[in-house]
Design a protein around this motif. Structure first.
Motif, mmCIF file in Angstrom:
data_model
loop_
_atom_site.group_PDB
_atom_site.id
_atom_site.type_symbol
_atom_site.label_atom_id
_atom_site.label_comp_id
_atom_site.label_asym_id
_atom_site.label_seq_id
_atom_site.Cartn_x
_atom_site.Cartn_y
_atom_site.Cartn_z
ATOM 1 N N ALA A 47 -6.691 2.956 -7.156
ATOM 2 C CA ALA A 47 -5.680 2.231 -7.927
ATOM 3 C C ALA A 47 -4.474 3.125 -8.203
ATOM 4 O O ALA A 47 -3.316 2.693 -8.093
ATOM 5 C CB ALA A 47 -6.286 1.717 -9.233
ATOM 6 N N GLY A 48 -4.760 4.391 -8.567
ATOM 7 C CA GLY A 48 -3.659 5.320 -8.785
ATOM 8 C C GLY A 48 -2.867 5.567 -7.520
ATOM 9 O O GLY A 48 -1.632 5.652 -7.558
ATOM 10 N N ALA A 49 -3.575 5.690 -6.396
ATOM 11 C CA ALA A 49 -2.882 5.905 -5.125
ATOM 12 C C ALA A 49 -2.016 4.701 -4.760
ATOM 13 O O ALA A 49 -0.901 4.851 -4.252
ATOM 14 C CB ALA A 49 -3.897 6.182 -4.021
ATOM 15 N N ARG A 50 -2.528 3.489 -5.025
ATOM 16 C CA ARG A 50 -1.729 2.292 -4.727
ATOM 17 C C ARG A 50 -0.485 2.236 -5.603
ATOM 18 O O ARG A 50 0.607 1.904 -5.137
ATOM 19 C CB ARG A 50 -2.588 1.044 -4.923
ATOM 20 N N VAL A 96 2.407 4.820 3.802
ATOM 21 C CA VAL A 96 1.201 3.979 3.712
ATOM 22 C C VAL A 96 -0.018 4.655 4.321
ATOM 23 O O VAL A 96 -1.145 4.195 4.131
ATOM 24 C CB VAL A 96 1.438 2.605 4.370
ATOM 25 N N VAL A 97 0.190 5.751 5.086
ATOM 26 C CA VAL A 97 -0.928 6.529 5.644
ATOM 27 C C VAL A 97 -1.097 7.786 4.793
ATOM 28 O O VAL A 97 -0.135 8.518 4.569
ATOM 29 C CB VAL A 97 -0.628 6.914 7.107
ATOM 30 N N PRO A 98 -2.287 8.093 4.294
ATOM 31 C CA PRO A 98 -3.561 7.383 4.481
ATOM 32 C C PRO A 98 -3.931 6.469 3.318
ATOM 33 O O PRO A 98 -5.077 6.070 3.203
ATOM 34 C CB PRO A 98 -4.545 8.540 4.575
ATOM 35 N N ALA A 99 -2.983 6.187 2.414
ATOM 36 C CA ALA A 99 -3.322 5.418 1.217
ATOM 37 C C ALA A 99 -3.920 4.055 1.554
ATOM 38 O O ALA A 99 -4.863 3.604 0.907
ATOM 39 C CB ALA A 99 -2.085 5.247 0.339
ATOM 40 N N LEU A 140 -5.145 -4.977 0.179
ATOM 41 C CA LEU A 140 -4.367 -5.981 0.910
ATOM 42 C C LEU A 140 -3.195 -6.474 0.075
ATOM 43 O O LEU A 140 -2.083 -6.684 0.593
ATOM 44 C CB LEU A 140 -5.275 -7.145 1.310
ATOM 45 N N ALA A 141 -3.429 -6.656 -1.229
ATOM 46 C CA ALA A 141 -2.329 -7.069 -2.104
ATOM 47 C C ALA A 141 -1.236 -6.007 -2.140
ATOM 48 O O ALA A 141 -0.032 -6.321 -2.128
ATOM 49 C CB ALA A 141 -2.855 -7.336 -3.514
ATOM 50 N N THR A 142 -1.635 -4.733 -2.162
ATOM 51 C CA THR A 142 -0.647 -3.653 -2.146
ATOM 52 C C THR A 142 0.121 -3.640 -0.828
ATOM 53 O O THR A 142 1.348 -3.468 -0.809
ATOM 54 C CB THR A 142 -1.348 -2.296 -2.353
ATOM 55 N N ALA A 143 -0.593 -3.815 0.286
ATOM 56 C CA ALA A 143 0.075 -3.840 1.584
ATOM 57 C C ALA A 143 1.078 -4.987 1.661
ATOM 58 O O ALA A 143 2.176 -4.840 2.220
ATOM 59 C CB ALA A 143 -0.960 -3.971 2.702
ATOM 60 N N ARG A 144 0.722 -6.126 1.079
ATOM 61 C CA ARG A 144 1.658 -7.258 1.069
ATOM 62 C C ARG A 144 2.898 -6.949 0.242
ATOM 63 O O ARG A 144 4.015 -7.328 0.604
ATOM 64 C CB ARG A 144 0.953 -8.502 0.529
ATOM 65 N N GLU A 145 2.712 -6.247 -0.882
ATOM 66 C CA GLU A 145 3.859 -5.884 -1.707
ATOM 67 C C GLU A 145 4.757 -4.886 -0.970
ATOM 68 O O GLU A 145 5.985 -4.974 -1.046
ATOM 69 C CB GLU A 145 3.378 -5.288 -3.032
#
Length: 564
Positions: A152-155, A183-186, A303-308
């Motif tokens: 969560a912290g990394a996101r 976004v790599v490697p998070a 996935l939600a983070t990637a979408r954001e």
């Protein structure tokens, strides 16, 4: 004293061996754990009372029977194995097994060698196992919570980094090219970023992989994959319709034709591809492709983070596209206000205009060149304060005024500046500007010039000698006091000398004041003095300006050739 001999036992007392046997029998009978013995043939040779109770059979029915007929198959096999190991090793052997009588608990099976076989005992360890299981479950829960908190912290850190990277981006390709590294490697093991330019062409602008050895592979794959992209592939669908997809790479490979792109993807070895469109106003302006190695998945939060991230990237591309359109309009407006250079017999004149990198940040920089009424070439440089369309509009009017005053009056540079100052006081109150005028006289052998608060002109001789025309004649800028005395100066010109006028954007930056910038310009001009004039102007801009200029820049240069 004589020691008494052995005393006679009271009548009825048992012999010592009988007493030991009786004691052993009593211990076995009272023992709370089930104990037994196996002979070398694997038959039950002994079973205590606890064993009888657990088996619900008397020892007489068990002794002499193979253990496989007495205990269930799994328990019998465990007893046989530990007894054989105890006899072979000559020491105790232990093993934890499920409850030998089918209950929900666990028992510790201990075996040790005896004179004719091996003894074994079952000890209930259910309570200890439960405590251990509970402790292990608690540890795993704590570890899961810790990892969840870390992710969560990394996101959160990733979204903050993406926001910082994209919020002020002036160039969507360079900004999004670095997005893959964020976004790599998070979120993923490999990433490729695709951008659709204003002409509708899709191009991969950045890639990154967590494995340094595979980064060159991913770079080469990003260079060729779009050229052979099947229309049914997830990336093609995302570009076409803005659809999201998560698909096994094996399925993607089935869609790809044989060739370098397919071979490189096989060599990269990802397991899953996640494709997220970068959208703006309902259309795809790019694609974020995530490649997950075997064993890695995206949970709902990932996935939600990637979408954001994809949403922020889409907004950045759209913003830069809009700013670029605005910048083109603004630059077109400003260029339309500048004058086409005249053809001057016996001389060459070039001019350059470079807008600021920031979209729609037009300014008041201008240049001009014309022939005086007596035929002498005149070059002008000027800069209206401000960076907006108002400054550009004022620039166009002042440029026209100065040209008209010079043409009608036939006056020298200082008088032309004084006339422009007076006209500004009457017709353009509140406008401030700097300007410099240089007039080449006597066939280009003498330069007459004047400045109103403008950076000093430079004169470069063919041998590389550069003169800065300062002499303390900067004078007050235009629009402050129309009664100020305007002065001018003359300097001789050698055949083939270059006169350079420029605006402050060429020499002034946040980390560099005007004087330092003029010094740099002087050194570069000296090194380029023997170049053709067009090349000299281009090289000066290349050497003096950063990749993204913070201010607009104008320059004009004139060279009077020696008479044949």
């Amino acid at each position: 004293m004589v020691s008494p001999g052995p005393q006679p036992r009271p009548r009825g007392w048992p012999e010592p061996l009988d007493r030991s046997a009786a004691l052993a029998t009593g211990v076995l009978a009272a023992m709370p754990a089930a104990l037994g013995c196996l002979d070398p043939a694997g038959r039950v040779a002994l079973l205590n009372a606890a064993g009888e109770r657990l088996l619900d059979r008397p020892a007489a029915d068990v002794v002499g029977r193979p253990v496989t007929e007495v205990l269930c198959a799994g328990t019998a096999a465990a007893v046989t194995r530990v007894c054989h190991e105890a006899v072979a090793s000559g020491g105790p052997v232990s093993l934890e097994v499920p409850d030998p009588w089918g209950g929900p608990g666990w028992s510790a099976l201990h075996a040790w060698p005896v004179s004719d076989g091996a003894a074994f005992v079952f000890v209930d360890v259910t309570a200890r196992r439960q405590a251990q299981d509970e402790a292990e479950a608690a540890r795993r829960a704590a570890e899961t919570a810790r990892r969840a908190a870390e992710r969560a912290g990394a996101r959160t850190a990733l979204l903050a980094a993406v926001t910082g990277e994209l919020s002020g981006a002036l160039d969507s390709e360079s900004a999004l090219g670095s997005l893959a590294r964020l976004v790599v490697p998070a979120l993923t093991d490999g990433c490729v970023v695709t951008v659709v330019d204003r002409e509708g062409r899709a191009r991969d602008v950045g890639s990154w992989h967590v494995d340094p050895a595979r980064r060159p592979l991913l770079d080469r794959y990003a260079e060729v994959r779009l050229d052979t992209l099947p229309t049914a592939s997830p990336v093609a669908r995302a570009l076409r319709s803005g659809s999201e997809a998560q698909q096994p790479v094996a399925a993607v490979l089935e869609l790809m034709p044989p060739g370098p792109a397919r071979d490189l993807l096989v060599e990269l070895g990802p397991d899953t591809a996640v494709v997220l469109p970068l959208t703006a106003d309902g259309r795809a302006v790019g694609v974020l492709t995530l490649y997950l190695d075997p064993g890695r998945t995206l949970d709902d939060d990932d996935l939600a983070t990637a979408r954001e991230v994809a949403a922020q990237a889409g907004r950045a591309v759209d913003r830069v596209h809009r700013q670029s359109q605005q910048a083109k309009l603004a630059e077109g407006l400003q260029r339309s206000l500048l004058t086409d250079l005249p053809t001057i017999a016996g001389a060459q004149v070039v001019a350059r205009y470079v807008p600021a990198a920031e979209a729609a940040r037009v300014g008041g920089d201008w240049y001009d060149a014309f022939l005086h009424t007596d035929g002498d070439p005149v070059v002008v440089i000027g800069d209206v304060t401000g960076h907006d369309t108002a400054a550009a509009a004022e620039m166009g009017q002042l440029r026209g005024l100065l040209r008209g005053i010079a043409h009608y009056s036939g006056a020298g540079p200082a008088e032309v500046l004084r006339g422009l100052d007076a006209a500004m006081a009457a017709m353009h109150t509140g406008t401030l500007a700097t300007a410099a005028i240089a007039r080449l006289e006597e066939g280009g052998t003498r330069l007459r010039w004047a400045s109103a608060g403008h950076p000093p002109p430079l004169v470069a001789d063919p041998d590389g000698t550069v003169t800065v025309l300062a002499d303390g004649l900067g004078d007050l800028l235009l629009g402050v006091d129309p009664t100020t005395v305007r002065r001018e100066s003359t300097v001789p010109l050698r055949p083939g000398a270059v006169v350079l006028l420029y605006t402050d954007g060429l020499v002034e930056r946040r980390d560099c004041d005007v004087d330092t910038g003029v010094g740099r310009l002087r050194r570069h001009l000296a090194a380029l003095a023997d170049r053709p004039l067009e090349q000299l102007a281009d090289e000066l801009l290349a050497r003096m300006l950063p990749a993204t200029p913070g201010d607009d820049v104008a320059l004009v240069a004139i060279c009077v050739h020696p008479p044949r």
